[in-house]
Design a protein around this motif. Structure first.
Motif, PDB file in Angstrom:
ATOM      1  N   ALA A  20      46.927  31.348  10.686  1.00 31.34           N
ATOM      2  CA  ALA A  20      45.396  31.048  10.542  1.00 31.34           C
ATOM      3  C   ALA A  20      45.409  29.637  11.086  1.00 31.34           C
ATOM      4  N   LEU A  21      46.262  28.786  10.802  1.00 30.45           N
ATOM      5  CA  LEU A  21      46.047  27.518  11.339  1.00 30.45           C
ATOM      6  C   LEU A  21      45.926  27.151  12.879  1.00 30.45           C
ATOM      7  N   CYS A  22      46.808  27.967  13.596  1.00 35.68           N
ATOM      8  CA  CYS A  22      46.883  27.801  15.046  1.00 35.68           C
ATOM      9  C   CYS A  22      45.770  28.487  15.641  1.00 35.68           C
ATOM     10  N   ASN A  23      45.231  29.613  15.010  1.00 31.66           N
ATOM     11  CA  ASN A  23      43.978  30.454  15.472  1.00 31.66           C
ATOM     12  C   ASN A  23      42.974  29.357  15.305  1.00 31.66           C
ATOM     13  N   TYR A  24      42.899  28.452  14.336  1.00 29.58           N
ATOM     14  CA  TYR A  24      41.804  27.604  14.163  1.00 29.58           C
ATOM     15  C   TYR A  24      42.108  26.339  15.064  1.00 29.58           C
ATOM     16  N   LEU A  25      43.085  25.749  15.345  1.00 30.09           N
ATOM     17  CA  LEU A  25      43.617  24.706  16.274  1.00 30.09           C
ATOM     18  C   LEU A  25      43.660  25.028  17.892  1.00 30.09           C
ATOM     19  N   PHE A  26      44.062  26.095  17.809  1.00 25.96           N
ATOM     20  CA  PHE A  26      44.519  26.510  19.328  1.00 25.96           C
ATOM     21  C   PHE A  26      43.713  27.695  19.780  1.00 25.96           C
ATOM     22  N   GLU A  74      46.753  30.208  28.456  1.00 30.33           N
ATOM     23  CA  GLU A  74      46.368  30.969  27.277  1.00 30.33           C
ATOM     24  C   GLU A  74      47.212  31.474  26.048  1.00 30.33           C
ATOM     25  N   ASN A  75      46.618  31.673  25.055  1.00 31.22           N
ATOM     26  CA  ASN A  75      47.753  32.298  23.961  1.00 31.22           C
ATOM     27  C   ASN A  75      48.856  31.397  23.806  1.00 31.22           C
ATOM     28  N   GLU A  76      50.038  32.135  23.948  1.00 25.55           N
ATOM     29  CA  GLU A  76      51.336  31.467  23.291  1.00 25.55           C
ATOM     30  C   GLU A  76      51.703  30.506  24.280  1.00 25.55           C
ATOM     31  N   ILE A  77      51.106  30.125  25.532  1.00 26.10           N
ATOM     32  CA  ILE A  77      51.373  29.138  26.549  1.00 26.10           C
ATOM     33  C   ILE A  77      50.675  27.926  26.020  1.00 26.10           C
ATOM     34  N   VAL A  78      49.418  28.321  25.485  1.00 24.71           N
ATOM     35  CA  VAL A  78      48.809  27.031  25.095  1.00 24.71           C
ATOM     36  C   VAL A  78      49.615  26.476  23.894  1.00 24.71           C
ATOM     37  N   ARG A  79      50.010  27.247  22.947  1.00 28.47           N
ATOM     38  CA  ARG A  79      50.933  26.770  21.863  1.00 28.47           C
ATOM     39  C   ARG A  79      52.138  26.155  22.407  1.00 28.47           C
ATOM     40  N   SER A  80      52.610  26.356  23.580  1.00 28.67           N
ATOM     41  CA  SER A  80      53.922  26.009  23.994  1.00 28.67           C
ATOM     42  C   SER A  80      54.037  24.630  23.831  1.00 28.67           C
ATOM     43  N   GLY A  81      52.933  23.719  23.750  1.00 20.84           N
ATOM     44  CA  GLY A  81      53.244  22.264  23.595  1.00 20.84           C
ATOM     45  C   GLY A  81      53.812  22.064  22.226  1.00 20.84           C
ATOM     46  N   LEU A 114      53.578  18.228  31.836  1.00 17.66           N
ATOM     47  CA  LEU A 114      53.189  19.416  31.604  1.00 17.66           C
ATOM     48  C   LEU A 114      52.335  19.594  30.142  1.00 17.66           C
ATOM     49  N   SER A 115      52.797  18.369  29.108  1.00 18.72           N
ATOM     50  CA  SER A 115      52.124  18.496  28.012  1.00 18.72           C
ATOM     51  C   SER A 115      50.829  17.930  28.063  1.00 18.72           C
ATOM     52  N   LYS A 116      50.715  16.943  29.152  1.00 16.54           N
ATOM     53  CA  LYS A 116      49.273  16.285  29.238  1.00 16.54           C
ATOM     54  C   LYS A 116      48.391  17.332  29.641  1.00 16.54           C
ATOM     55  N   LYS A 117      48.857  18.438  30.555  1.00 15.20           N
ATOM     56  CA  LYS A 117      48.204  19.387  30.999  1.00 15.20           C
ATOM     57  C   LYS A 117      47.619  20.106  29.954  1.00 15.20           C
ATOM     58  N   ILE A 118      48.460  20.601  29.020  1.00 14.83           N
ATOM     59  CA  ILE A 118      48.282  21.319  27.799  1.00 14.83           C
ATOM     60  C   ILE A 118      47.240  20.668  27.133  1.00 14.83           C
ATOM     61  N   THR A 119      47.382  19.341  26.786  1.00  9.35           N
ATOM     62  CA  THR A 119      46.540  18.708  25.933  1.00  9.35           C
ATOM     63  C   THR A 119      45.006  18.561  26.473  1.00  9.35           C
ATOM     64  N   ALA A 120      44.886  18.525  27.979  1.00  7.24           N
ATOM     65  CA  ALA A 120      43.676  18.637  28.616  1.00  7.24           C
ATOM     66  C   ALA A 120      43.035  19.785  28.507  1.00  7.24           C
ATOM     67  N   ALA A 121      43.867  21.050  28.355  1.00  9.91           N
ATOM     68  CA  ALA A 121      43.149  22.267  28.170  1.00  9.91           C
ATOM     69  C   ALA A 121      42.757  22.335  26.795  1.00  9.91           C
ATOM     70  N   LEU A 122      43.435  22.067  25.876  1.00  7.91           N
ATOM     71  CA  LEU A 122      43.252  22.239  24.596  1.00  7.91           C
ATOM     72  C   LEU A 122      41.690  21.492  24.128  1.00  7.91           C
ATOM     73  N   ASN A 123      41.660  20.063  24.893  1.00  6.72           N
ATOM     74  CA  ASN A 123      40.404  19.498  24.544  1.00  6.72           C
ATOM     75  C   ASN A 123      39.128  20.292  25.394  1.00  6.72           C
ATOM     76  N   GLU A 124      39.346  20.764  26.692  1.00  7.23           N
ATOM     77  CA  GLU A 124      38.566  21.611  27.275  1.00  7.23           C
ATOM     78  C   GLU A 124      38.163  22.658  26.374  1.00  7.23           C
ATOM     79  N   SER A 125      39.101  23.569  25.789  1.00  5.88           N
ATOM     80  CA  SER A 125      38.803  24.627  25.030  1.00  5.88           C
ATOM     81  C   SER A 125      37.987  24.286  23.756  1.00  5.88           C
ATOM     82  N   ALA A 126      38.388  23.314  23.112  1.00  9.99           N
ATOM     83  CA  ALA A 126      37.557  22.699  21.859  1.00  9.99           C
ATOM     84  C   ALA A 126      36.105  22.350  22.080  1.00  9.99           C
ATOM     85  N   SER A 127      36.033  21.866  23.344  1.00  5.66           N
ATOM     86  CA  SER A 127      34.423  21.485  23.677  1.00  5.66           C
ATOM     87  C   SER A 127      33.569  22.734  24.158  1.00  5.66           C
TER      88      SER A 127
END
Length: 595
Positions: free
Chosen positions: A522-528, A539-546, A582-595
């Protein structure tokens, strides 16, 4: 039993004393002396008087004596304006509001020729209950609150505005004051009230006192030495008070002696508002606890509609300290984070020869808030409070929140980034709680105050984002989902590797979550969230790979950080810094997803 008998004996002796004073004329003389001294004070200068009236028994006595004194003067002597100032907090019960307005109307009607002017003050929208609690999410003060902001916003600020207006109307005075303020405070009210009155009393004449805010306002306490029993005995001799209010109506409202008296400064509020479980006052007040004697008394007297107000108050009380409805970072903390970010500068001497990884490690914004110090109310709760208030308004049949307040709430939510549907969201809903989840300052569950029955999970989520990015990311997720999870903020670092990441410990508790795995999902679905706009590799598990990457770091870096000369250390050091891209790319992806 002895304590009850003792109290009865005390009341009996007091009654006998009053009867004896009435028979020998001392009782009447006591109040006649007050009126005569009032006239003397009135004639001393031409500056206005202001009577601060709550429509309670004490201010009623003062106003009755003043009007009696004025009626004895000739029209040529009534040169001084007497301002009767009352406050409506916007959250009084309808019974109290109607009683106050009736008093003010009667004063206007029956004070012709006495030079009396009536004023009713109210908090503006930005000082109202609805805008502050529902609009902005400020927790409503309770008994344990360090700052009683409701009193300042609902009463003191509107009063201050009116006092300033009256002061501007006064001409220069040869005295040390421009305005005399009459208050119905009495030493007999309580020990705390007695101490407060005496603390500011004039040494030369203790009927007067210094105003704690305004140097050019003189405070006059004409009924300072009157006992409560004397007050009621005197007023009961009059079928109607000086402005035409039947005595029985006043007695019905205040006969138990408990009321929220009016006051005019921050220093006085600790001795007044909400402290006595009063029969009148703000129906939203949490100082009296979950059950409100004032509301229960009205219900018992046939005001069935008040049960809707009582139910809203119980919901407000229960949810106020529930960790599931509190922000993890306060507005003040967010402002401090932004200010720190804006004022950041490199130290040319210390940082000139540092590597990129060393600079990144040194200036990384670490999250450090391991104790439970919650922020404001979450948007999820604020929306529920609004819907619950609309439900209470519909049920009781009179206005509890104005259109002006609703528009201000909408504007505030829009400025915070929350999108609402007026047809779907602004509807009456009878929300109920599933219990309360309270925490101690050290983060442990407060078993004494917690009433929920479902399990509570603590979930650690690691972020390579610095604190400012985390705060921004969480706000975006809240705006999109209209939900929030409370979290404790911490960090873990490996100095030998110049590596650090933040760790957020989220609190998850829901009726439909039974296992830690379900809580994590539930928390991961909310955050990621999964977004089609992000490249498939993120996407999906790759986003959470961070998260997986940071978990691995924690295990292996801890094992080898104390062996810098080993081949394993050299390999890991290179691997960590290469992996950061790679982690920075994931972070950027997360921010883009959030906005």
């Amino acid at each position: 039993m002895s304590a009850i008998l003792s109290k009865k004996d005390e009341e009996l002796f007091d009654t006998l004393r009053i009867m004896e004073e009435m028979s020998n004329g001392e009782f009447e003389k006591k109040f006649e002396n007050i009126i005569e001294y009032m006239e003397e004070v009135y004639m001393q200068d031409s500056n206005d008087w202001s009577i601060m009236s709550s429509a309670g028994k004490d201010s009623a006595l003062v106003l009755h004596l003043v009007m009696t004194m004025l009626k004895r003067l000739s029209p040529f002597q009534r040169t001084k304006k007497v301002h009767v100032v009352s406050a409506d907090t916007r959250v009084e019960t309808k019974v109290m509001t109607d009683f106050l307005l009736k008093n003010l109307d009667l004063i206007k009607k029956n004070s012709v020729g006495l030079n009396i002017h009536v004023h009713l003050v109210q908090p503006d929208i930005k000082n109202s209950f609805a805008w502050n609690v529902i609009g902005k999410g400020y927790p409503y003060p309770e008994a344990k609150s360090p700052f009683q902001w409701c009193t300042s916003k609902h009463k003191i600020k509107p009063m201050d505005k009116k006092i300033n207006e009256l002061l501007k109307l006064q001409t220069n005075s040869k005295n040390n004051h421009k305005l005399t303020m009459l208050l119905g405070v009495r030493l007999d009210e309580s020990k705390r009230r007695e101490a407060s009155i005496n603390a500011f009393a004039d040494k030369d004449n203790d009927f007067f006192a210094k105003h704690t805010t305004y140097e050019d306002v003189r405070v006059y306490h004409p009924v300072k030495y009157i006992q409560t029993s004397d007050l009621w005995a005197f007023l009961s001799q009059h079928c109607e008070l000086a402005w035409g209010l039947p005595y029985d109506e006043l007695f019905e409202m205040y006969s138990d002696g408990k009321e929220c008296p009016i006051f005019t400064s921050e220093k006085e509020k600790a001795d007044a508002c909400g402290k006595s479980n009063s029969r009148n006052g703000c129906w939203t007040c949490l100082y009296a606890g979950r059950e409100d004697k004032m509301l229960q008394t009205l219900i018992s007297k046939g005001h069935d509609e008040v049960e809707y107000l009582a139910d809203f108050k119980r919901f407000l009380y229960d949810t106020r300290n529930d960790v599931r409805y509190r922000e993890p970072i306060s507005r003040k903390e967010i402002k401090a984070i932004i200010k720190e970010d804006n004022t950041f500068q490199l130290n040319l001497f210390e940082d000139a020869f540092a590597s990129e990884s060393e600079l990144s490690f040194k200036h990384y914004k670490r999250a450090d808030k391991s104790h439970y110090v919650p922020g404001g109310l979450t948007f999820e709760l604020r929306l529920k409070l609004l819907q619950k208030l609309l439900w209470a308004q519909e049920g009781c049949g009179y206005e509890l929140v104005s259109d002006e307040e609703l528009n201000a709430i909408i504007q505030t939510w829009d400025e915070e980034g929350y999108t609402i549907d007026l047809e779907d969201d602004f509807i009456p809903v009878d929300h109920q709680t599933d219990g309360v989840l309270c925490l101690k300052p050290n983060g442990e569950i407060n078993l004494k105050e917690t009433t929920i029955h479902q399990r509570v999970f603590s979930i650690d989520i690691k972020f390579e984002m610095p604190l400012d990015d985390i705060a921004d990311y969480l706000k975006k997720r809240q705006a999109i989902t209209q939900k929030s999870y409370y979290c404790f903020l911490n960090y873990q670092e490996y100095e030998n590797f110049n590596y650090v990441n933040n760790v957020l410990t989220f609190i998850v508790s829901d009726l439909f979550i039974d296992t830690k795995e379900e809580a994590l999902e539930a928390l991961c679905n909310y955050l990621f969230p999964i977004s089609e706009e992000i490249d498939i590799m993120f996407e999906n598990e790759i986003v959470r790979s961070g998260q997986i990457f940071l978990d691995v770091c924690e295990d292996v870096l801890t094992k080898y950080q104390d062996t810098p000369n080993s081949p394993e250390y050299q390999f890991l050091n290179e691997w960590v810094h290469n992996s950061k891209s790679l982690s920075k790319k994931i972070t950027a992806a997360l921010n883009e997803s959030a906005s």
